[in-house]
Design a protein around this motif. Structure first.
Motif, PDB file in Angstrom:
ATOM      1  N   ALA A   1      -1.569  -5.008  -2.409  1.00 60.79           N
ATOM      2  CA  ALA A   1      -2.022  -4.786  -1.039  1.00 60.79           C
ATOM      3  C   ALA A   1      -3.296  -5.574  -0.755  1.00 60.79           C
ATOM      4  CB  ALA A   1      -2.252  -3.298  -0.804  1.00 60.79           C
TER       5      ALA A   1
ATOM      6  N   HIS B   1       0.834  -1.210   0.000  1.00 60.88           N
ATOM      7  CA  HIS B   1       0.000   0.000   0.000  1.00 60.88           C
ATOM      8  C   HIS B   1       0.864   1.253   0.000  1.00 60.88           C
ATOM      9  CE1 HIS B   1      -3.096   2.900   0.993  1.00 60.88           C
ATOM     10  NE2 HIS B   1      -2.433   3.231   2.087  1.00 60.88           N
TER      11      HIS B   1
ATOM     12  N   ASP C   1      -1.775  -1.127  -5.192  1.00 64.81           N
ATOM     13  CA  ASP C   1      -3.110  -1.366  -4.646  1.00 64.81           C
ATOM     14  C   ASP C   1      -3.528  -2.830  -4.793  1.00 64.81           C
ATOM     15  OD1 ASP C   1      -5.608   0.029  -3.580  1.00 64.81           O
ATOM     16  OD2 ASP C   1      -6.417  -1.015  -5.318  1.00 64.81           O
TER      17      ASP C   1
ATOM     18  N   VAL D   1      -6.858   0.704   2.527  1.00 63.37           N
ATOM     19  CA  VAL D   1      -6.653   0.639   1.071  1.00 63.37           C
ATOM     20  C   VAL D   1      -7.901   1.146   0.346  1.00 63.37           C
ATOM     21  CG1 VAL D   1      -6.249  -0.916  -0.867  1.00 63.37           C
ATOM     22  CG2 VAL D   1      -4.949  -1.208   1.242  1.00 63.37           C
TER      23      VAL D   1
END
Length: 286
Positions: A65, A57, A62, A95
């Motif tokens: 994560a 992150h 993204d 996130v």
């Protein structure tokens, strides 16, 4: 003291080592015939996955994560490790919040609260995960209710240092950001200053709180806000700027656009030439 580039290389090495440990433990799990050994290894893989998801992150990965944190939640639930399931759910909320996907963020936060033990872990999930989502949804009353309860817990439970811990500085940071989202600029600025005072200068937490303060000041003191952001850029090398800091800088630059002030123009220029973050292969990502 290592250079900024060396610090970034160390960070990438750490990420590769965590991934390697995780793969090693995964192989050990698949070959283990001892039930208790397999459970303990799965628990360790879960915590490593949570750490890797958090790192991904902060490196603006993204997809990575979400992948690693989802696995961490699953392993926490399957191994009877509620703290792991709660923490990883909170990280998934973080996130989603970064994408401004408030409803998924709130769902992750509530899932985590269903696992969180009483005390500091509950305050952590409320402040870190639930509070930003409620603010994003514009629920000011619920934000105040959650913050009041989390404050009470933190006062009695104390602090826990470390990557998986929670402290007053971080709690104040999330409270400031929630008030910033709700456009309570004076309140956000005051709380951000409390977070700054509780952090050592030039740390990631210090940079985060300083940039939140700049965002709160931008409404009425745009030149001061720009100077504050320039101070962060002067003190922290580009290679050490987290993706979250870069995002706050971009938000501030957009908010100050059109303001006729030397500091604002200087900030815009600095951000135009800011080196792109470094990816896992050591190359710039943009």
């Amino acid at each position: 003291m290592p250079s900024g580039a060396r610090v970034e290389q160390l960070g990438l090495a750490t990420r590769d080592e965590v991934r390697g440990c995780r793969l090693l433990l995964t192989d050990a799990i698949s070959g283990s015939s001892d039930g208790s050994l397999g459970t303990e290894l799965r628990r360790q893989v879960g915590w490593l996955s949570a750490l890797l998801g958090n790192l991904a992150h902060h490196l603006a990965d993204d997809t990575g994560a979400r992948t690693h944190l989802t696995l961490a939640v699953d392993l926490g639930e399957r191994t009877g490790e509620p703290t792991l399931a709660a923490w990883a759910s909170g990280a998934l909320a973080m996130v989603a919040t970064a994408r401004q996907d408030w409803r998924h963020a709130l769902a992750h936060a509530e899932h985590g609260l269903g696992h969180a033990p009483d005390g500091l872990r509950r305050a952590q999930l409320m402040g870190w995960a639930q509070l930003p989502a409620l603010a994003g949804l514009g629920d000011a009353h619920q934000v105040d209710t959650v913050l009041e309860e989390a404050d009470r817990i933190l006062e009695s439970a104390g602090e826990m240092p470390g990557r998986f811990g929670y402290d007053l500085a971080e709690h104040r940071l999330h409270a400031a950001e929630a008030n910033l989202t709700l456009r309570r600029y004076d309140r956000a600025a005051r709380i951000a200053e409390e977070s700054i005072a509780a952090k050592a200068p030039e740390t990631p937490g210090w940079a985060a709180a300083t940039l939140v303060l700049a965002l709160a000041e931008a409404q009425d003191q745009p030149a001061d806000a720009a100077l504050r952001a320039l101070d962060v850029l002067d003190r922290i090398p580009a290679a050490r700027l987290r993706a979250t800091a870069r995002s706050r800088l971009a938000r501030l630059n957009a908010k100050l656009a059109g303001t006729d002030a030397t500091a604002v123009r200087d900030l815009a220029q600095r951000l135009r030439v800011l080196p792109a973050p470094i990816g896992e292969d050591g190359r710039a990502t943009a």
